[in-house]
Design an enzyme around this catalytic site. Structure first.
Site, PDB file in Angstrom:
ATOM      1  N   TYR A 184       0.838  -1.199   0.000  1.00  0.00           N
ATOM      2  CA  TYR A 184       0.000   0.000   0.000  1.00  0.00           C
ATOM      3  C   TYR A 184       0.873   1.251   0.000  1.00  0.00           C
ATOM      4  O   TYR A 184       0.647   2.190  -0.786  1.00  0.00           O
ATOM      5  CB  TYR A 184      -0.906  -0.014   1.228  1.00  0.00           C
ATOM      6  CG  TYR A 184      -1.743   1.225   1.427  1.00  0.00           C
ATOM      7  CD1 TYR A 184      -2.816   1.502   0.587  1.00  0.00           C
ATOM      8  CD2 TYR A 184      -1.476   2.114   2.467  1.00  0.00           C
ATOM      9  CE1 TYR A 184      -3.600   2.633   0.774  1.00  0.00           C
ATOM     10  CE2 TYR A 184      -2.253   3.236   2.671  1.00  0.00           C
ATOM     11  CZ  TYR A 184      -3.326   3.494   1.822  1.00  0.00           C
ATOM     12  OH  TYR A 184      -4.094   4.618   2.013  1.00  0.00           O
ATOM     13  N   LYS A 188       1.018   4.531  -2.671  1.00  0.00           N
ATOM     14  CA  LYS A 188       0.700   5.894  -2.251  1.00  0.00           C
ATOM     15  C   LYS A 188       1.896   6.833  -2.420  1.00  0.00           C
ATOM     16  O   LYS A 188       1.740   8.019  -2.739  1.00  0.00           O
ATOM     17  CB  LYS A 188       0.216   5.874  -0.795  1.00  0.00           C
ATOM     18  CG  LYS A 188      -1.129   5.190  -0.643  1.00  0.00           C
ATOM     19  CD  LYS A 188      -2.222   6.050  -1.220  1.00  0.00           C
ATOM     20  CE  LYS A 188      -3.359   5.317  -1.847  1.00  0.00           C
ATOM     21  NZ  LYS A 188      -4.423   6.173  -2.357  1.00  0.00           N
TER      22      LYS A 188
END
Length: 303
Positions: A184, A188
């Site tokens: 993740y 990002k």
């Protein structure tokens, strides 16, 4: 008083066209409803669920009866060809003033997109790069007319969880080379770096990345229950509802232009923040841009 009140602080958007990804629920839905209250010409948004899309269209029309609202059924985990087809069939505007890359997933179990990329990388970063490749000529033409054009990436403080080196380019087709939050984090981080690279090449488009805050939305619906429990128990004091989480991207998309610094990262609401050291790495931003251009060289822009 909150630093940003979308009901009062979003200006009249007459004539403007907006495109939001992931608009059928959560933050995306709230962005659409707030924008619709301020008289834009047209709002386009993507999602996977047609029934939910129709509900959002109706809700947006109730907020702004004169606003055109178009749902684009589009799965960001699918192939770039399918993404292109979905957008080409529905996006018919000759201008685009606001693009908000909102759709995202978090801490999912190992998985791959239709084209074989790690699921969070493909959904959070690469699919938005595909859409921007498609729509960039329209954004640029709009900017050339003298309009204020915004590109907003809804990233996360979670970019700090990126693995060593920031982006493991050699592992982007492996579903579990690192843990859920590291996967993740690199997706990002890529969103922040992409804005920096955009500014170098297209300064006429204001490109910023924003962290919306922490709250219960559909972001974690595919994550392990144990991760959800630990995440929310540790951050319960920070929780916001979806409407408040929408304030950051709405501010970035509509605040007076002098309040924004092109290529920067903002935390709620409108606070320029120092992202991680990796997020400020110009060499890494250039490497990402080159990797992305090479990967998407077969994606034909919409003209």
């Amino acid at each position: 008083m909150p630093p940003f009140n979308p009901d009062k602080d979003i200006p009249d958007l007459s004539g403007k066209v907006a495109f939001i990804t992931g608009g059928t629920s959560g933050i995306g839905r709230e962005i659409i409803l707030f924008l619709a209250s301020h008289n834009p010409a047209h709002i386009y948004f993507t999602g996977r669920n047609e029934e939910a899309g129709a509900t959002v269209v109706a809700a947006a029309k109730a907020k702004g009866p004169n606003v055109e609202v178009t749902f684009i059924k589009c799965d960001l985990c699918s192939s770039r060809a399918k993404i292109r087809q979905a957008i080409a069939e529905s996006f018919k505007s000759d201008r685009l003033d606001i693009f908000i890359a909102n759709a995202g997933i978090m801490a999912t179990p190992p998985g791959l997109t239709e084209e074989g990329f790690e699921l969070q990388w493909g959904t959070n970063y690469l699919s938005h790069a595909v859409i921007l490749q498609l729509l960039r000529p329209v954004l640029l033409r709009t900017a050339e007319s003298g309009a204020d054009v915004r590109h907003v990436q809804v990233t996360s403080h979670g970019h700090n969880y990126a693995p060593s080196g920031g982006i493991q380019f050699e592992n982007l087709r492996k579903p579990d080379a690192v843990g859920e939050f590291a996967r993740y984090g690199q997706s990002k981080l890529a969103q922040i770096l992409y804005c920096k690279a955009m500014v170098k090449r297209y300064p006429q488009i204001t490109s910023v990345a924003v962290h919306p805050g922490v709250g219960r939305t559909g972001l974690l619906k595919n994550a392990k229950q144990s991760l959800i429990k630990s995440f929310f128990s540790a951050t319960s004091f920070l929780h916001k509802d979806a409407a408040e989480l929408a304030y950051s991207p709405l501010w970035a998309a509509t605040a007076p232009l002098p309040k924004l610094e092109n290529g920067q990262y903002y935390e709620p609401v409108g606070k320029k923040a120092g992202p991680s050291k990796l997020a400020g790495d110009e060499a890494l931003a250039e490497k990402l841009w080159e990797w992305t251009n090479n990967e998407l060289k077969d994606v034909e822009a919409l003209l």
